[in-house]
Scaffold this motif. Structure first.
Motif, PDB file in Angstrom:
ATOM      1  N   SER A 282       0.852  -1.185   0.000  1.00  0.00           N
ATOM      2  CA  SER A 282       0.000   0.000   0.000  1.00  0.00           C
ATOM      3  C   SER A 282       0.891   1.239   0.000  1.00  0.00           C
ATOM      4  O   SER A 282       1.886   1.266   0.717  1.00  0.00           O
ATOM      5  N   THR A 283       0.591   2.217  -0.830  1.00  0.00           N
ATOM      6  CA  THR A 283      -0.592   2.413  -1.647  1.00  0.00           C
ATOM      7  C   THR A 283      -0.188   2.447  -3.115  1.00  0.00           C
ATOM      8  O   THR A 283       0.909   2.897  -3.435  1.00  0.00           O
ATOM      9  N   SER A 284      -1.091   2.054  -4.013  1.00  0.00           N
ATOM     10  CA  SER A 284      -0.834   2.125  -5.442  1.00  0.00           C
ATOM     11  C   SER A 284      -1.422   3.411  -6.016  1.00  0.00           C
ATOM     12  O   SER A 284      -2.445   3.900  -5.550  1.00  0.00           O
ATOM     13  N   HIS A 285      -0.770   3.940  -7.047  1.00  0.00           N
ATOM     14  CA  HIS A 285      -1.284   5.121  -7.746  1.00  0.00           C
ATOM     15  C   HIS A 285      -1.762   4.685  -9.127  1.00  0.00           C
ATOM     16  O   HIS A 285      -1.035   3.993  -9.849  1.00  0.00           O
ATOM     17  N   PRO A 286      -2.972   5.079  -9.518  1.00  0.00           N
ATOM     18  CA  PRO A 286      -3.512   4.623 -10.810  1.00  0.00           C
ATOM     19  C   PRO A 286      -2.626   4.939 -12.010  1.00  0.00           C
ATOM     20  O   PRO A 286      -2.645   4.203 -12.996  1.00  0.00           O
ATOM     21  N   LYS A 287      -1.845   5.999 -11.934  1.00  0.00           N
ATOM     22  CA  LYS A 287      -1.008   6.349 -13.080  1.00  0.00           C
ATOM     23  C   LYS A 287       0.220   5.453 -13.195  1.00  0.00           C
ATOM     24  O   LYS A 287       0.849   5.404 -14.251  1.00  0.00           O
ATOM     25  N   ASP A 288       0.570   4.743 -12.124  1.00  0.00           N
ATOM     26  CA  ASP A 288       1.838   4.008 -12.095  1.00  0.00           C
ATOM     27  C   ASP A 288       1.713   2.500 -12.016  1.00  0.00           C
ATOM     28  O   ASP A 288       2.661   1.786 -12.347  1.00  0.00           O
ATOM     29  N   ILE A 289       0.589   1.975 -11.545  1.00  0.00           N
ATOM     30  CA  ILE A 289       0.486   0.526 -11.403  1.00  0.00           C
ATOM     31  C   ILE A 289       0.550  -0.119 -12.788  1.00  0.00           C
ATOM     32  O   ILE A 289      -0.085   0.332 -13.737  1.00  0.00           O
ATOM     33  N   THR A 290       1.366  -1.170 -12.911  1.00  0.00           N
ATOM     34  CA  THR A 290       1.654  -1.759 -14.221  1.00  0.00           C
ATOM     35  C   THR A 290       1.120  -3.181 -14.326  1.00  0.00           C
ATOM     36  O   THR A 290       0.874  -3.857 -13.320  1.00  0.00           O
ATOM     37  N   ASP A 291       0.996  -3.650 -15.566  1.00  0.00           N
ATOM     38  CA  ASP A 291       0.646  -5.051 -15.793  1.00  0.00           C
ATOM     39  C   ASP A 291       1.699  -5.974 -15.198  1.00  0.00           C
ATOM     40  O   ASP A 291       1.382  -7.091 -14.765  1.00  0.00           O
ATOM     41  N   GLU A 292       2.961  -5.519 -15.189  1.00  0.00           N
ATOM     42  CA  GLU A 292       4.036  -6.338 -14.618  1.00  0.00           C
ATOM     43  C   GLU A 292       3.758  -6.637 -13.148  1.00  0.00           C
ATOM     44  O   GLU A 292       3.957  -7.767 -12.685  1.00  0.00           O
ATOM     45  N   VAL A 293       3.292  -5.630 -12.399  1.00  0.00           N
ATOM     46  CA  VAL A 293       2.930  -5.848 -10.994  1.00  0.00           C
ATOM     47  C   VAL A 293       1.771  -6.833 -10.892  1.00  0.00           C
ATOM     48  O   VAL A 293       1.784  -7.761 -10.073  1.00  0.00           O
ATOM     49  N   LEU A 294       0.759  -6.667 -11.740  1.00  0.00           N
ATOM     50  CA  LEU A 294      -0.412  -7.547 -11.691  1.00  0.00           C
ATOM     51  C   LEU A 294      -0.036  -8.982 -12.041  1.00  0.00           C
ATOM     52  O   LEU A 294      -0.516  -9.929 -11.397  1.00  0.00           O
ATOM     53  N   HIS A 295       0.828  -9.163 -13.028  1.00  0.00           N
ATOM     54  CA  HIS A 295       1.252 -10.520 -13.394  1.00  0.00           C
ATOM     55  C   HIS A 295       2.114 -11.141 -12.294  1.00  0.00           C
ATOM     56  O   HIS A 295       2.057 -12.362 -12.070  1.00  0.00           O
ATOM     57  N   THR A 296       2.907 -10.324 -11.598  1.00  0.00           N
ATOM     58  CA  THR A 296       3.689 -10.840 -10.466  1.00  0.00           C
ATOM     59  C   THR A 296       2.756 -11.296  -9.361  1.00  0.00           C
ATOM     60  O   THR A 296       2.974 -12.347  -8.737  1.00  0.00           O
ATOM     61  N   MET A 297       1.699 -10.542  -9.092  1.00  0.00           N
ATOM     62  CA  MET A 297       0.710 -10.955  -8.100  1.00  0.00           C
ATOM     63  C   MET A 297       0.063 -12.280  -8.491  1.00  0.00           C
ATOM     64  O   MET A 297      -0.146 -13.157  -7.646  1.00  0.00           O
ATOM     65  N   ALA A 298      -0.248 -12.427  -9.767  1.00  0.00           N
ATOM     66  CA  ALA A 298      -0.889 -13.657 -10.236  1.00  0.00           C
ATOM     67  C   ALA A 298       0.057 -14.850 -10.147  1.00  0.00           C
ATOM     68  O   ALA A 298      -0.385 -15.995  -9.967  1.00  0.00           O
ATOM     69  N   LYS A 299       1.344 -14.595 -10.255  1.00  0.00           N
ATOM     70  CA  LYS A 299       2.345 -15.659 -10.276  1.00  0.00           C
ATOM     71  C   LYS A 299       2.563 -16.287  -8.907  1.00  0.00           C
ATOM     72  O   LYS A 299       2.854 -17.485  -8.802  1.00  0.00           O
ATOM     73  N   TYR A 300       2.435 -15.483  -7.832  1.00  0.00           N
ATOM     74  CA  TYR A 300       2.751 -15.970  -6.484  1.00  0.00           C
ATOM     75  C   TYR A 300       1.495 -15.993  -5.627  1.00  0.00           C
ATOM     76  O   TYR A 300       0.857 -14.958  -5.403  1.00  0.00           O
ATOM     77  N   GLU A 301       1.161 -17.165  -5.111  1.00  0.00           N
ATOM     78  CA  GLU A 301      -0.041 -17.308  -4.296  1.00  0.00           C
ATOM     79  C   GLU A 301       0.047 -16.540  -2.987  1.00  0.00           C
ATOM     80  O   GLU A 301      -0.975 -16.162  -2.411  1.00  0.00           O
ATOM     81  N   ASN A 302       1.273 -16.320  -2.491  1.00  0.00           N
ATOM     82  CA  ASN A 302       1.404 -15.631  -1.213  1.00  0.00           C
ATOM     83  C   ASN A 302       1.378 -14.115  -1.337  1.00  0.00           C
ATOM     84  O   ASN A 302       1.438 -13.411  -0.324  1.00  0.00           O
ATOM     85  N   ILE A 303       1.305 -13.569  -2.564  1.00  0.00           N
ATOM     86  CA  ILE A 303       1.033 -12.140  -2.726  1.00  0.00           C
ATOM     87  C   ILE A 303      -0.476 -11.975  -2.729  1.00  0.00           C
ATOM     88  O   ILE A 303      -1.173 -12.528  -3.579  1.00  0.00           O
ATOM     89  N   CYS A 304      -0.990 -11.238  -1.769  1.00  0.00           N
ATOM     90  CA  CYS A 304      -2.435 -11.196  -1.552  1.00  0.00           C
ATOM     91  C   CYS A 304      -3.162 -10.552  -2.715  1.00  0.00           C
ATOM     92  O   CYS A 304      -2.689  -9.603  -3.336  1.00  0.00           O
ATOM     93  N   ASN A 305      -4.334 -11.080  -2.971  1.00  0.00           N
ATOM     94  CA  ASN A 305      -5.160 -10.685  -4.102  1.00  0.00           C
ATOM     95  C   ASN A 305      -5.992  -9.466  -3.732  1.00  0.00           C
ATOM     96  O   ASN A 305      -7.222  -9.502  -3.677  1.00  0.00           O
ATOM     97  N   TYR A 306      -5.295  -8.377  -3.490  1.00  0.00           N
ATOM     98  CA  TYR A 306      -5.946  -7.160  -3.007  1.00  0.00           C
ATOM     99  C   TYR A 306      -5.123  -5.949  -3.411  1.00  0.00           C
ATOM    100  O   TYR A 306      -3.887  -5.952  -3.300  1.00  0.00           O
ATOM    101  N   ILE A 307      -5.802  -4.888  -3.888  1.00  0.00           N
ATOM    102  CA  ILE A 307      -5.125  -3.652  -4.303  1.00  0.00           C
ATOM    103  C   ILE A 307      -5.922  -2.461  -3.795  1.00  0.00           C
ATOM    104  O   ILE A 307      -7.134  -2.374  -3.993  1.00  0.00           O
TER     105      ILE A 307
END
Length: 487
Positions: A282-307
């Motif tokens: 925390s915290t994410s900014h809408p102008k900066d959050i990237t697909d790379e971050v989202l794909h990293t979250m999807a890759k690891y189960e221990n990164i919580c599914n919450y933004i």
């Protein structure tokens, strides 16, 4: 950075406004002076208080949970709204009485309010002996010495380098399960309503090795969840100079072309520490959050599914006045990408401001319609409060009547309560993996913990202990809590 709002918090995991350090009987037995800290505002302030406690322990102070027992009291303050500062001023009135009973007591003001008011604070609040800004915490022992000699002591210097990376925080009032880890300080976004760039200085990122080391140490101590903190975590970028101009050592994460490390890379490094260590941020900014971050979250189960993705407004004109550097369509596009990559069950929360300068009724309705589009799991909701020194205070007139602000805020709150209940109802009949944080606030016979989407789950205690992961079948819910039984 996400704030603790004054009217409504729809995040059951938030801390209280006051943080009380634990008392160590062993420390007090050896006759050390005693420190008491109260923290107000955002999560970063609570993390900073843990840094201050570590600095003062090295200076020979023990912590106490009672202000009456303290030789030194610090208020770590927030300046984001006038009401936040008034809370601190009311607290100082109580401490004035305490100081009359104990004249040798020292009172210090830390954090954003200290940075905003500087020496003016000493003139306005005679009870205050020490004023230290967010980048001056290493200097506090010297400031205390000055105050003990009868001098008023001030350091509000803002640094472009300070990250406190080498200081191991003292976990205050910890549940022993979850902890904050600061990854960066300051903010380069000049949102027109926000005082943070002026009170916390320019943005700088902490080196990744120290972050991973702190998270690893926490896991070794039995902690099972860390929250990576920054005013804008998605702009994290660490690019240390190297003697040969080569790539710095950043194990377990791909470096950027210029030898730096992005937030996605850091997130991956922390996630790889251990599968049983949950990772939030925390915290994410809408102008900066990237697909790379989202794909990293999807890759690891221990990164919580919450933004947490603050919108602030659903209208593009108002967003431009706020200097948010995105419009309504851009924000909706980010929401769509989150749903595409992480799924419909990904928890999403927001900040929303009612009654910003010149906001019309139709523009307010656009904020409500954005909420209908997203269906946030919970939200932090405020009526606009003009802060001295901000761009909005200099450029715009705070022209929305207070009763209109409050009425619009109440409409936002009502909308969010409905959406929170609907989002929670999706979990009824589902089995949720929950990290137990401790007993429920309402009954010692029940335990509570959060699921992947950051929602609080309550269930019968049985023989379970905090720090364990359990599977809970959700049987009912409120707008803020899931209720179930262990399966």
């Amino acid at each position: 950075m996400t704030l603790i709002p004054e009217l409504t918090i729809l995040q059951p995991a938030d801390k209280e406004a006051i943080d009380l350090p634990r008392t160590s009987e062993e420390e007090l037995a050896v006759g050390k002076k005693r420190l008491y800290i109260e923290s107000y505002g955002c999560q970063m302030n609570f993390a900073d208080s843990e840094i201050v406690a570590a600095v003062m322990r090295n200076a020979g102070f023990a912590t106490t949970s009672s202000p009456e027992d303290a030789d030194l009291i610090f208020l770590n303050t927030c300046a984001i709204r006038e009401n936040a500062e008034q809370k601190v001023r009311h607290r100082l009135k109580h401490l004035t009485g305490l100081k009359r009973q104990k004249p040798e007591l020292l009172v210090g003001m830390l954090g954003c309010m200290a940075e905003r008011l500087k020496t003016k604070l000493l003139e306005e609040e005679k009870v205050v002996d020490i004023v230290a800004g967010p980048d001056a915490y290493r200097d506090i022992p010297k400031l205390v010495e000055e105050a003990e000699s009868g001098q008023k002591a001030v350091n509000v210097f803002l640094s472009r380098e300070e990250t406190y990376a080498d200081i191991s925080p003292i976990r205050l009032n910890s549940n022993g399960v979850t902890a904050f880890v600061s990854i960066m300080r300051g903010c380069d976004n000049m949102c027109s309503f926000c005082v943070v760039p002026f009170t916390r200085g320019r943005e700088r990122s902490r080196d990744p090795q120290s972050i991973v080391r702190e998270a690893q140490d926490l896991f070794d101590q039995g902690y099972r969840e860390v929250t990576l903190l920054g005013q804008n975590v998605d702009s994290y970028k660490y690019s240390p100079p190297t003697p040969e101009g080569g790539v710095p050592d950043t194990p377990a994460a791909p470096p950027l072309g210029d030898g730096g490390l992005s937030f996605a890379g850091l997130l991956e490094m922390v996630a790889r520490i251990h599968p049983d260590l949950r990772v939030r941020f925390s915290t994410s900014h809408p102008k900066d959050i990237t697909d790379e971050v989202l794909h990293t979250m999807a890759k690891y189960e221990n990164i919580c599914n919450y933004i947490h993705l603050p919108a602030q407004s659903g209208n593009s004109r108002v967003l431009k006045l706020m200097n948010r550097t995105y419009d309504r369509e851009w924000y909706i596009g980010k929401i769509d990408r989150i749903r595409e990559i992480l799924g419909e069950d990904c928890g999403i929360s927001t900040d929303m401001i009612s009654g910003f300068c010149t906001e019309t009724e139709d523009e307010h309705q656009e904020s409500l319609s954005l909420m209908d589009y997203v269906h946030y799991d919970y939200a932090y909701m405020f009526a606009y409060s003009e802060r001295p020194g901000t761009l909005a205070a200099k450029k715009y007139v705070d022209d929305i009547p207070e009763d209109v602000k409050k009425r619009r805020l109440n409409e936002i709150i009502a909308k969010q309560l409905t959406h929170s209940a609907e989002r929670n109802q999706r979990h009824i009949g589902q089995i949720q993996r929950v990290l137990i944080e401790g007993p429920s606030k309402r009954s010692e016979d029940f335990l509570c913990g959060r699921n992947d989407q950051n929602k609080m789950v309550v269930f019968p205690k049985g023989a379970l202990q905090k720090g364990q992961y359990v599977n809970v079948l959700v049987t009912e819910c409120t707008s803020a809590t899931l209720i179930g039984e262990v399966v």
